[in-house]
Every structure is written in structure tokens, then in C-alpha cells.
Design a protein around this motif. Structure first.
Motif: not given
Lengths: 933, 467
Positions: A4-5, A32, A85-86, A88-89, A167, A170-171, A174-175
Motif C-alpha cells: 500500500a505504501a 502525511y 485512519l483505517e 481514510e486509507t 497507513a 500510503s495516504a 497518494q497525495n
């Protein structure tokens, strides 16, 4: 879930705006939050794999029950962040709201918990003090027979910290954050005090910002630059135990237990138990900076763990039959004051740090990452984080030996009882005043600030104080009478306090540059006649205090500035940042004795001047000279203030040295370093000084807030200022180090007949708080403005210069303030029997929470406790902050909550002048004038 | 019915007796590192004589590298051992100094400037220096280095530690003898130098510089190296030879140094001339000077000396003096990582304990529980309760060890209190320590111990460097 990351394995980008070093919870949290705040061009580098360091071994307990407000806020934010967080990601973080129970085996521990409980409640974190019986109901396995109570925080949680880091990564990814693992930062590239890039084992990246989130390697990494950044932290081995599951597994929401008196924590872990602790005899590790990519599971040490295991089995006797899975040994990082380190380096712009979490990385990670990101993006975090600011330390706390010894004291302290006025015992006597031995022999007891030893009070020869352990108390301390007699002496006779630790700077220029820049940097009007002293704030653009100081105008072109001890690094960095880069302007730190260097040129020069000494100070390209007649004893100053640079040169230079005239060369009164400071406090200080100087010291000759150079005893050139930091009449003497002992001896011997005695900082503290003198770092910070704390008289909005923060203050003046520093006098508080206030106690106005105290002291004059604290006006409906008017403050009924017990308090916006007999202070006059308007 | 037991000392009393003279020194670490091959040392003394006749010294050489440690066993009073403990290290340090440094020091003295410090002493508050004689001692020392300066031939030769030690011992003994012959106008000092010369002292001194360990021994104190074998067990390596009747080579030496007709009288009943146990010692001029010289010095000496029967008494069969020398035997040992510590002790310890036991007890003490096999759970099924039981047991075993904070004290505990099973017996310990002074001497001698602990990491690093 590592996929994921996504970690890049392709070549590194050539440039980025920000490079973050460290893929643990800190680095990913910063990435993040930066990306959330809209920063695009961010690279995160991890030397091993993501979340593989301390983060992987973290016990996963998120606790909001913290002793400091700022940490409480960070933990509260982290809890909320991880909670969602769960969602969100989409990455499972194992977040589970189990709640936590902190146990108290002693009454003192319960008081400590009650204090935290009061503070949690007012910020909306549910918590309650519960009985041992209730503890047994909440946790079936606990032995509660030795408990006196506990605190239950139902919304505390457990979580898998490695998954949280993944997480967050990973977020962030994505950003747009680019993440590279197995990439080591070798060092940071710096040009002219500014970050320009990083050198990694896979090539260079150009960047503007660098964030050091390297955990226990942050210290090493900081030192690896050409311009080393000192980040004082050190690792200790930390042990916790994992068991196999019970036959009938514990319910997954069983609360986490913190048994601080037993030095252990216990949480539910995969149907079994995870339990670790903070032992009394920690094992420091990696002192020599041994590096390894990922922390290997270090050797288990059962013998070392034995006391904690005993404690665990005492708390949960039923565990006897549970089978061991393993004993985990993972290093944790600690700092010299048990508070984490964040912020920008004072020496390298763009170099940010977030590290040294003292075993609370998971709890603080979310909030700390957010504050640091705000700091980078907006220039300031949204909360006051001074107590966590890297700039509270200097390079002097960076010795490996110091860190090794200090962290061995800090780690056990995590579970030790935190009582008021705690002093560290290790790493002491680093910086001492030249009078240290003299004062020590007279019974001085010492405290330490910024590495500097300062006397707390002086124990009379016939008096015994309690041993260190027994002296820990939340009630009236054993030194009460000692400080009382010192305070009384300050009021009625005269006391001498060694204040050498205060930060002292001098700012000098050839022309008007010094005045001009200071007028821009400070809110008060500094264009005063030579010899005058001005109290002023050094404000930021929001009008908040970056520093609060006293500035004396020595000559038309030079100023002497006195600030709190812990401002040494911060203030220097701030001045360096905002003073124009002008070779005709010199800033020097005269706190330290080696700041005046004598260069080679000095010698050549003085020789060619035939018995004339020129001292020079070199700071980068700037040089400053002062001329002294070496032929006369004591090096009499040849050049008086008031001469222009040209006149000076003509005066001191023989005509055959023309090439020197081309230099920026000017006279300064301060060729010696004023590294020692004595404060003479009390009505008889005048008599002592006039007797020693044969000079009239009456207010006509020496008005308040005035500065003169004069002789004291045999010593000439002592800088005397008619001010004290307490509001009492008296004088500060700034003394060149070599005269310190002489002047002290003279003062003491002449002072005999006036009843002179030594006094310490506790007396000073009592005096200044009862006089409503706010101190920077305690009552004042970057988020408080002069208008909010009665400092209006120290702001000259109309001085004709658009100083930093003026716009903000103008606006605030128009709109009103949202908080106000108020002095509270406790009414129904019994000094002998009740708990003493400290700081951080909630303030209630008409039964509603209105703010917190910032400092407190017993006033021997009022015979009451006095607290300072900010009053807010929270809206009944929305809770939003509203304007606080004088009327609002005056119309309230106030209570101060000390560990759950509320005491009535009278609120005062201005010092209680009627109680004090001495009204000759200019400040008081100013204030009462204002009050009258 | 009263039992004699009620006169025994309580454990805290025993402890306070044993701790009165204990001293520990830890080599300070700089920036988290200790680069010395010595971690530190523990030392302690237990008197049997009153006052105690043993002395101890420890100091770091400041102008050369290395540390000096020594134990000194006095006899016929403590004057000689006291003097040797104060002076010997200065003689050694001076012998080790390069020519330039000697010149520098001499120039400083000549022009009245401050002297370079030569030694940093690590002293227990009870270890005193005699103020009265310091000037006299200094002058003798100065004469010594002036001679060293004059002797220098100009070729800069490496200073041999062995030779330096031998020279220092011999020179100091010579100075003691000379000072007594010359006397001093100050009557107090005059009496002092005579008491020093007429009493005696043995010396066992270690010089540690990196991995180079030299032991210089005169007399019957001993230096014992504690070596840890690969299996964790301990073995003792003796680094000195006792100079007494048990040493065949010493007997041989004495016989060779004197005419055949004295072969039977030179050592009688295991004693030198039937009187002295150690065969080498400082002072003891009764075994060194000619009869004429002894008589002359005693007659011209102060009355106190004349009244003393012991000093006036001439040993029997005294034909060919000197019978006694202070010349040490020097052994060299290159430290290895397995060499963990060195025990220097006067014969009081070695009389009561076997060297193997000494090394084992110190070794187990110093390594504590860390060298018990560490516990690892591995793949076994162990419950928390079982583990707890195991750990408490290990702790109990060790707690007796950790009662003493000082390895030398720990050793004295065993030396005085050991029962037939090799365990410390409290009753026995308190009995031994309760003995009145005159009886204590019958049961044991003064005991003086220094335990030097080596830094295996540093020693190992030296070894790696060489490879």
C-alpha cells in the motif's frame, strides 16, 4: 500491507522542496500532514524498510494521560487521527478503543493522577478517578488490594504502530509524496546557513527543507553535516514481554493498565499479554553511535527484566501459568528533559527536526507531525510548543557522556512521581558562575537551567533539609521558612542573588543601524537617552512574544540586552535571522566568557599603537575594535561614547596606520565580557552601592531603569542598572568575570551592617509573581501578545516604525483580546494543609472552565498563594473564543482546580500595589496611569 | 547463662569495619568512551596490627602513559612502608621520563616556576602523606633526576620499563639508607628517617600501559592475574615470585652471595639470619649496614633510638653484610582479552586463601550474573511463574555477591569469614573481627588488596591493531 505504501526503487529525483529522513511514525506523519496542507514536492527517505525501527517494536499503547498540556493535545489529536485512519486509507491499523487505567499505589500518586484528570476533563477528554473496586470490575485479572485509587480514560486505545506508519505513508503517497526505502542520508548539504540539499548513498537531492526524523540516529545525522546540528538524544534498551494467548482469550477491549508505582504497563495482545516497563537501572546503548540499518532484535536480558516481571506477577497473579512467547528488546530514545524535540535548527535554516520521543512516539506522533508541518508551512505551529522546541537546547547539551548519564536518569523518571520543582541530578555543574564555590560553601542548593547552575535558596548552617527522596511533595515544601527569611530580607534590608545565567547580548553599529534594526525588532521605543533601560517584547508578526527582555542603551550606537537564561539559542537565532546582513552591525553574545576573541591582528595592532590595546571581536566578516590604554593599570578606556567612528579612529590611531582606517572600526564600551551578574534587591541596596562607589545613588542621581558604568570597590567599569527582575527596588551589577569575586566580597562585607544575605531563585520567584511580573517561557510565549498580558505600556504603536507584530497588535487593539493574563490570589487555601498550586491548573469562571494557570508561588507579603494564568471567554453554545474585556475579567467569580479540589480566587488585572510600600518604580507608575484611564 | 556470642559484632558493625578503608576508582570516560586498558580498581585494607603496617598506593602517570598500583607490607613498624608508599611511584615516574621532560622539570624548579604534575594520586582519605618530610623527600628525588640528566649520553634511547622499575626501587632504598646516615638537623625529621631505615617494607608494584603489564616485586606480596577461559571458568596466573624461604631460587641466591661457611646460618628456620621472613625488602638497615655503621648511627642518634632494644640488637652470624636487597624481580606480561583482572595483595591474603580461590571469587564477583549462562526462552515452553522462580533463585545467589560494592572488600569477606565449605560464615567473620588487637595478629596478618579490572574491549582493540 506494505504494498500500500509504495516504495520507489527507481532513481531518486534530482530535486524536491522537502526531504524527510526517516520512515517511522514521525517521518510518515510529517509527510502525511505536509501533503495534506498542500505541499507537493516531498521526498521521504528510509534507510531500511518503512516502519522498521522503534516504530515496529512499539508496544502500541496510545495514552492521552500526559503530564504536559502540549503533549496531551498532541496525544488527543493522534487518537482522533488514528481512529479514522483505517477508514481514510483502507489499511488495517488494529485500532481498538480499550481505554486505559492508571493505578495509584500511594496517595501521592493519586494526587498526580487527579491533577491529570482535572486537565483532561477541561479539554473534553473523558476520564474519571475511580476506586479500586471499580478497577476490579473493569479488569478481572488485577490484584487491587494494594491500590488507593486509579484513573480511567475510556477513550485511550491500542493500535499497531507499524501499520499506522504504513497507513500514513500510503495516504501521503497518494497525495504525491515520493517514498524511497533502502536509501540512507549521508549528510545534509548546507550553504550560508541554509539547507540546499541532501547527499544520500544513491545520489544527491537538491532541496529547501530537510526534516530529520531519524529517531535514535537523529543525533548522529545532525552531527554529520559540515555545520553540525545538535540534537540531544540518546537511546536506552527497552524490554517488554509477550505471552501466548490464554486458554480463554482475554476480551479484546480489556483496558490497558499503567502501574507506574510498579514501573510497568500491561496491555492485551492477541489474546495474551504484552507487558513492559521503565526500570530504575536502564541500559544506555549506542553511545558511540554504532549504526545498523534496522534495529535487530537485541539480546533478551531476563535477569534485567526480573524486577518488572515480579511487579507484573504481583499485579496479575493469575499470569503465573501463562506461557512466555518472547522478551522483546527494542531501543527507545530519550532526551535530556524527557520532552520530545521538534522545530528548526538555530544554526541551519530549513533544517527541521522531529525526534526524541521518550517512549511516547505513537501517542505523540500524529500531533507532533501536524505541529511540525504547520511550523514549516505557516511559520508557526498552532499551539505553543516552546517546551518542545529544539532551540531550548544549545550545543552544550550534546556531549555523549552527558547524554548517556542523563538518559539513565530520564528513563526511570517516566514512571517516577512527578512533583513540583524537580531538579535533575545527573549532568550537573556544567556551567557555573565564578561565585559557585563561594555560594556553595554558604549553603546554596542548586537548580539547573540551560546547563547553568543557579542557587534555589541558602540553607542556614544549623538547618537540615529532608533527603532528596523524602522531600518530594505536592504540599508545603521543607524550604518554606528558608525562602521566607530570604524574601523578608529582600523587602526589609538587602539580598544578593547571583543571576549570571541570564542571556546577555550586545548590539553595536557604526552608524544608526543598531537603533534602526532594534526599533524594527522590538515593540517598545528604544530611541531613549543614553543610559536608559527599556523593558520590551521581541514580537513575531502575530504580535506574540518571541522574547521578553530589558535593553539598556549604552551609547548612541550600542545596546545591551538581557533575556531569560533559556533564550540564549532561540534569541540568537531570531536576531541573526532578522538583523540586516550588514558588516557595520555587530551582535555579540556576552553571556559566555569566550565570546570576546582576541585575534592576531589585535596583537600587531596594539604593538603599533604603543601601549594602546585594541580588543577586537570577530564574528564572520564583522569586526569590532575598542581601544584601551594598556599603559595605565586596568587598561583605562580611552574612547568615550559619543564619538563617531571617524573621530574614534582619529583619536586612537597614529597617522602611520592609514590602512586600518578603511576597516569598520569603532569604539565600544564593552571590551570586557559581562559574564557575571549580581542582583542587589531591597531598600538598603542603595546604601551598599553608594558606600562601595562613593557615588550618590539617590533617585535624582540614579533614577529607576537607568544604566551607568561605575566603580564598585576596587573594580572599575562595572555596569550598574537600577532595576531588578522582581519589582523590588535594587540594582543589577554586570561584572567582568575577573572582578566577580572581588565585587561579591565587597558587597557582602559592606552589606553586613545593612543585614545583607544571599538569596536564591525561589525568593525571586515569589517576589516576581506577587508583583505580577510575567516571565517568558512560563507566562509568556509566542502565542501571547503584550495586549493580552498587561504589557500595553511596553508597546509603542506610534513610535513611527512599523516594527514586527505592529499590524497584529493594531488589529488586536481594535478587535479586543481573546485571552487575558490574570493574577489570582487564592482565598480559602490553607498553605500548611492544602495541596499547593504548581502550573497548568484549570481556572474556572462562574463555574465554567476558562483557562489554565501558567505559574504560581506563595506570596509571603500577601500570605496567600498567587497564580498567574490566562482567562478565556468560551461561548456558551459553540465553545468558540470570544473577546475578553476588563469587565469580563472583573465580573467573574473564580476558582482554581488543584487536583480536583477547587479553591476560590480573587482575580487581579494589575499588581496589588496597595500591599507594597515602594512605589517609585517607573513601571508601576506607568501601569497605574493606565489603570486610571 | 551468658554466652561469649553476645560480644560478637552485628552484621552492620562488621560491614562498617570492612568498609572503613575501601576505595574504588573508575577511569573516567570521555564522550562515552573509555580508552584506557584499565576500567578501574577497588582496594581495601583490614588491619591486624594497630596501627596497620600495610600501605597501598595508586596513581596515574601524567607525563608518560600508564598507571601505577602497589601494595606495601611493613614490618617493625609502619615508618618504612609509609615512606615507600609515598615515594616509590615518584622514583618510578622519574625513571620513566624522557630526557627533555626531566630537563623541563629541573628548569622549572631552578627558576621557581610551577612544576609539571608527575602523578595523579588516587587516594583513600586515610592514605596520608607526611607533610614534615616532603621537603627532604623532594630534595632526594631531585638529586636523583639531576643524576639522570647528567647520565644522559645524548643518544635518545627508548626507556626500558623493566630497567626503570629496578633503578627506581634500588635508588629509593639507597636514599632511605643515606638519609638515615646523614641525619637531619631537625630532631623530628632525624628520628623519622632513622625509623624509616630501621623498619622494613616489601613492595609489589604493577605498571600498566596499554597491553604492557610490568610487575616489580620485592618480598612476599603477590600479583595474581585472573584469566577467564573460553568455558567461562577462572584460572590464576602468578606474575610475581615470593622472596622467602619457600622459593628455592632465593635460597640459592643467598647462598651464592655469601661465603660457604655461612650457608647454614644465612637462612635459619626459614628466616633470613633466623629473623626476617621476606628475603628482600626496603629499609631494614640492620641487615644491610656494617656493624660499625649501625653502632655509629645509633650512638649519634636520638635517645629514643638508643632506648630501643630492637634497633640496637645486631643479628646473629652477621659477617658479610648486606644480607638484604630492595632490588625487585620484574616480570612482563602482555595483556590479552581473556586477562580480566589483576589482584595485588600482601601476604595476609595469600596466607589465608589459595590463589585459585582468590581468582575464582573475584572473577565471579566482577562478572556477576552476566557470566552466568544468560537465560533464553528459545522454543521451550516456559510459563511466567517458572521463569520468575528461576530468576529469583539466580538473584538470591547473586545478592550475597552484590552486598559488597567493592571487589577487595568482597575478597576480605571470604578471606576472614570463609568456613570449611568455602562460604562466608557470618559468625566466624564477626568472631575474627571481634578479636582484640593483640590476638588478631596471631590469627592473621594485615591484609591489603588492590583489584585492577581490565577493559577487554580496549585490550582486544590493541590486539587487532597489531594484526
Amino acid at each position: 500491507s506494505t504494498s500500500a505504501a509504495e516504495a520507489h526503487s527507481i532513481a531518486l529525483p534530482a530535486q524536491a522542496q522537502v526531504v524527510i529522513c526517516g520512515g517511522g511514525i514521525m517521518g510518515t506523519s510529517v509527510a502525511y500532514h505536509l501533503s495534506k496542507m498542500g505541499w507537493q514536492d516531498i521526498v521521504l527517505l528510509e534507510q531500511g524498510r518503512l516502519a522498521a525501527g522503534s516504530t515496529r517494536f512499539c508496544a502500541g499503547i496510545l495514552s492521552t494521560a500526559r503530564h504536559s498540556s502540549i503533549e496531551q493535545k498532541m496525544a488527543d489529536y493522534s487518537n482522533k487521527l488514528y481512529h479514522q485512519l483505517e477508514q481514510e486509507t483502507g489499511i488495517q491499523t488494529g485500532y481498538l478503543r480499550t481505554g486505559s487505567i492508571s493505578l495509584a499505589q500511594t496517595q501521592d500518586r493519586l494526587i498526580s493522577l487527579k491533577r491529570i484528570n482535572s486537565r483532561l476533563n477541561v479539554v473534553g477528554i473523558p476520564s474519571e478517578i475511580i476506586s479500586p473496586k471499580k478497577v476490579a470490575e473493569l479488569h478481572p485479572l488485577l490484584n487491587v488490594h494494594d491500590l488507593v485509587g486509579a484513573m480511567h480514560v475510556p477513550e485511550d486505545a491500542v493500535v499497531s504502530s507499524a501499520d499506522v506508519a504504513l497507513a500514513l505513508a500510503s495516504a501521503a503517497s497518494q497525495n504525491g509524496v515520493q517514498i524511497y526505502d533502502r536509501t540512507s542520508v549521508l549528510h545534509v548539504l548546507i550553504k550560508k546557513g541554509q539547507v540546499t540539499g541532501v547527499e544520500t548513498d544513491k545520489g544527491q537531492i537538491e532541496c529547501q527543507y530537510f526534516v530529520n526524523c531519524a529517531g535514535q540516529w537523529a543525533y548522529e545525522l545532525g552531527l554529520s553535516n559540515e555545520e553540525p546540528v545538535s540534537i540531544p538524544l540518546h537511546a536506552c534498551e527497552h524490554f517488554y514481554l509477550l505471552t501466548r494467548p490464554w486458554d480463554t482469550p482475554l476480551q479484546s477491549n480489556t483496558p490497558t493498565i499503567v502501574d507506574a508505582d510498579g514501573r510497568i504497563y500491561i496491555r492485551n495482545w492477541q489474546g495474551g499479554i504484552l507487558s513492559g516497563g521503565f526500570e530504575k537501572n536502564p541500559k544506555p546503548i549506542f553511545t558511540e553511535g554504532k549504526n545498523q540499518l534496522e534495529i535487530q532484535n537485541l539480546r533478551e536480558d531476563w535477569d534485567h527484566f526480573e524486577p518488572l516481571l515480579s511487579s507484573l506477577l504481583r499485579r496479575m497473579p493469575g499470569l503465573e501459568t501463562l506461557e512466555i512467547l518472547k522478551l522483546v528488546n527494542c531501543p527507545e530514545t530519550f532526551t535530556p528533559d524527557m520532552k520530545c524535540i521538534m522545530g528548526e535548527s538555530p544554526v541551519v535554516q530549513g533544517y527541521f527536526v522531529l525526534a526524541g520521543m521518550n517512549s511516547a512516539g505513537l501517542s505523540l506522533g500524529g500531533g507532533a507531525g501536524k505541529f511540525l508541518a504547520e511550523w514549516m508551512v505557516y511559520g508557526y505551529p498552532s499551539e505553543n510548543v516552546w517546551e518542545l522546541d529544539l532551540q531550548r537546547f544549545g550545543a552544550l547539551q550534546s556531549s555523549r557522556t552527558f547524554l548517556r548519564h542523563r538518559v539513565m536518569e530520564v528513563m526511570p523518571l517516566i514512571y517516577d512521581l512527578k512533583v513540583p520543582r524537580w531538579d535533575f541530578q545527573t549532568g550537573r555543574q556544567l556551567r557555573t558562575s565564578p561565585l559557585y564555590d563561594r555560594l556553595d560553601a554558604q549553603g546554596a542548593r542548586w537548580m539547573e537551567k540551560h546547563g547553568f547552575e543557579r542557587p534555589k535558596y541558602f540553607v542556614p548552617p544549623n538547618k537540615d533539609l529532608l533527603a532528596l527522596e523524602q522531600s518530594k511533595t505536592f504540599y508545603k515544601p521543607d524550604w518554606f521558612d528558608i525562602v521566607e527569611s530570604e524574601v523578608k530580607c529582600c523587602k526589609e534590608a538587602v539580598c544578593v542573588i547571583d543571576m549570571s545565567s541570564f542571556t546577555k547580548f550586545e548590539i553595536t553599529s557604526t552608524g544608526d543601524q543598531a537603533l534602526e534594526s532594534l526599533q524594527y525588532l522590538f515593540s517598545n521605543d528604544l530611541d531613549v537617552p543614553v543610559g536608559h533601560i527599556v523593558h520590551t517584547g521581541m514580537l513575531n508578526e502575530y504580535g506574540g512574544y518571541e522574547n521578553d527582555c530589558s535593553i539598556a542603551r549604552l551609547t548612541k550606537r550600542s545596546f545591551f540586552m538581557i533575556s531569560p537564561t533559556d533564550q540564549q539559542v532561540h534569541c540568537w537565532a531570531w536576531l541573526n535571522k532578522y538583523l540586516p546582513k550588514d558588516s557595520n552591525l555587530l551582535l555579540e553574545d556576552v553571556t559566555w566568557k569566550y565570546t570576546v576573541q582576541q585575534s592576531l591582528e589585535w596583537r600587531q595592532f596594539s604593538r603599533s599603537c604603543f601601549g594602546m590595546g585594541i580588543t577586537s571581536t570577530v564574528s564572520e566578516e564583522k569586526e569590532i575594535y575598542s581601544a584601551w590604554d594598556m599603559a595605565s593599570p586596568g587598561g583605562h578606556l580611552l574612547v568615550r561614547s559619543g564619538l563617531t567612528a571617524e573621530e574614534t579612529i582619529e583619536y586612537i590611531l597614529p597617522a602611520n596606520l592609514p590602512h586600518y582606517t578603511s576597516r569598520a572600526l569603532h569604539a565600544s564600551q564593552s571590551a570586557a565580557t559581562f559574564s557575571s551578574a549580581l542582583n542587589l534587591i531591597g531598600p538598603r541596596a542603595v546604601d551598599v552601592l553608594s558606600e562601595l562607589s562613593y557615588a550618590p545613588m539617590t533617585p535624582d542621581h540614579f533614577p529607576t531603569l537607568f544604566c551607568k558604568e561605575m566603580s564598585v570597590g576596587y573594580a572599575n567599569g562595572i555596569r550598574v542598572m537600577s532595576m531588578t527582575h522582581t519589582g523590588e527596588p535594587g540594582f543589577m551589577l554586570y561584572i567582568p568575570i575577573e572582578y566577580a569575586l572581588h565585587v561579591y566580597n565587597e558587597v557582602m562585607s559592606v552589606g553586613q551592617k545593612y543585614g545583607i544575605r544571599n538569596a536564591g531563585y525561589y525568593a525571586l520567584r515569589s517576589l516576581r509573581i506577587e508583583k505580577f511580573f510575567a516571565f517568558w517561557g512560563q507566562d509568556l510565549n509566542t502565542l501571547t501578545t503584550p495586549l493580552e498580558c498587561g504589557g500595553e505600556s511596553r508597546v509603542k504603536l506610534e513610535k513611527g516604525i512599523d516594527f514586527i507584530g505592529r499590524d497584529a497588535l493594531l488589529q488586536q487593539k481594535q478587535n479586543g483580546v481573546y485571552k487575558r493574563l490574570v493574577m489570582f490570589i487564592l482565598d480559602d487555601h490553607d498553605t500548611d494543609l492544602d495541596l499547593w498550586p504548581w502550573w497548568g491548573e484549570p481556572i474556572y469562571r462562574n463555574g465554567k472552565y476558562a483557562g489554565k494557570t501558567t505559574s504560581s508561588a506563595y506570596s509571603y507579603t500577601l500570605e496567600r498563594h498567587v497564580c498567574l494564568g490566562y482567562v478565556h471567554n468560551f461561548s456558551e453554545d459553540s465553545g468558540e473564543e470570544q473577546v475578553v474585556t476588563t469587565d469580563f475579567v472583573n465580573r467573574g467569580e473564580y476558582e482554581i482546580d488543584i487536583a480536583g479540589h477547587r479553591f476560590q480566587a480573587k482575580a487581579k488585572l494589575y499588581p496589588v500595589t496597595s500591599f507594597f510600600s515602594h512605589k517609585r518604580r517607573k513601571d508601576d507608575v506607568e501601569l497605574s496611569d493606565f489603570h486610571g484611564k | 547463662a551468658s554466652t561469649p556470642q553476645k560480644f560478637y559484632l552485628t552484621p552492620p558493625q562488621v560491614n562498617s569495619i570492612l568498609k572503613a578503608n575501601e576505595y574504588s576508582f573508575k577511569v573516567p570516560e570521555f564522550d562515552g568512551k573509555n580508552v584506557s586498558s584499565i576500567l578501574g580498581f577497588d582496594s581495601n585494607q583490614l588491619p591486624a596490627n594497630a596501627p596497620i603496617e600495610d600501605r597501598r598506593s595508586a596513581a596515574t602517570c601524567l607525563q608518560t602513559r600508564g598507571m601505577l598500583l602497589g601494595v606495601f607490607d611493613g614490618h617493625a613498624g609502619c615508618a618504612c612502608s609509609q615512606a615507600v608508599s609515598e615515594r616509590l611511584f615518584y622514583y618510578i615516574a622519574v625513571s620513566l621520563l624522557p630526557h627533555e621532560t626531566l630537563l623541563e622539570i629541573e628548569n622549572a624548579v631552578e627558576s621557581g616556576r610551577a612544576l609539571l604534575p608527575i602523578l595523579q594520586w588516587h587516594k583513600h582519605p586515610n592514605d596520608y602523606f607526611s607533610k614534615e618530610a616532603s621537603k627532604l623527600y623532594f630534595n632526594s628525588l631531585r638529586t636523583y633526576w639531576q643524576e639522570l640528566i647528567d647520565l644522559n649520553t645524548g643518544e635518545s634511547t627508548d626507556i626500558d620499563v623493566k630497567e626503570a622499575l629496578i633503578n627506581a626501587f634500588k635508588r629509593l632504598d639507597n636514599d632511605i639508607s643515606l638519609e638515615a646516615q646523614v641525619g637531619d638537623p631537625n630532631s623530628f625529621l632525624n628520628y623519622l628517617v632513622l625509623r624509616v631505615a630501621f623498619s622494613g617494607a616489601t613492595a609489589c608494584v604493577a605498571h600498566v600501559d596499554g597491553v604492557d603489564l610490568h610487575v616489580a616485586n620485592t618480598g612476599d606480596s603477590r600479583a595474581m592475574l585472573g584469566v577467564q577461559e573460553e568455558d567461562g571458568s577462572w584460572s590464576a596466573v602468578t606474575l610475581s615470585n615470593d622472596h622467602n624461604a619457600q622459593n628455592e631460587r632465593e635460597l640459592e641466591r643467598l647462598k651464592l652471595e655469601h661465603p660457604k661457611n655461612e650457608a647454614k646460618s644465612v637462612v635459619k628456620q626459614d628466616r633470613l639470619l633466623g629473623l626476617l621472613m621476606p628475603f628482600r625488602a626496603f629499609g631494614d638497615v640492620k641487615f644491610k649496614w656494617s656493624i660499625d655503621l649501625q653502632k655509629r648511627v645509633i650512638e649519634s642518634g636520638p635517645d629514643q633510638l638508643n632506648d630501643n632494644e630492637y634497633t640496637k640488637f645486631i643479628p646473629p652470624n652477621y659477617h658479610t653484610p648486606p644480607y638484604l636487597t630492595a632490588e625487585p624481580e620484574v616480570t612482563y606480561h602482555r595483556l590479552r582479552p581473556q586477562d580480566k583482572f589483576l589482584v595485588l595483595a600482601t601476604d595476609g591474603l595469600w596466607e589465608t586463601m589459595h590463589r585459585q580461590d582468590v581468582v575464582r571469587i573475584v572473577g565471579e564477583y566482577l562478572t556477576g550474573m552476566h557470566h552466568q549462562q544468560p537465560i533464553a526462552v528459545g522454543g521451550y515452553k516456559v510459563t511466567l511463574g517458572q521463569m520468575h522462580g528461576l530468576l529469583t533463585e539466580r538473584r538470591a545467589k547473586m545478592s550475597s555477591v552484590f552486598e559488597d560494592q567493592n571487589a577487595a572488600t568482597h575478597l576480605i569477606h571470604h578471606a576472614v569469614g570463609n568456613n570449611e565449605f568455602g562460604a562466608v560464615d557470618h559468625e566466624r567473620l564477626s568472631k575474627m573481627l571481634s578479636l582484640p588487637e593483640e590476638l588478631a595478629r596471631m590469627y592473621r596478618g594485615d591484609i591489603t588488596i588492590i583489584v585492577v579490572q581490565f577493559n577487554s574491549h580496549v585490550v582486544g582493540a590493541y590486539q587487532n591493531q597489531e594484526q
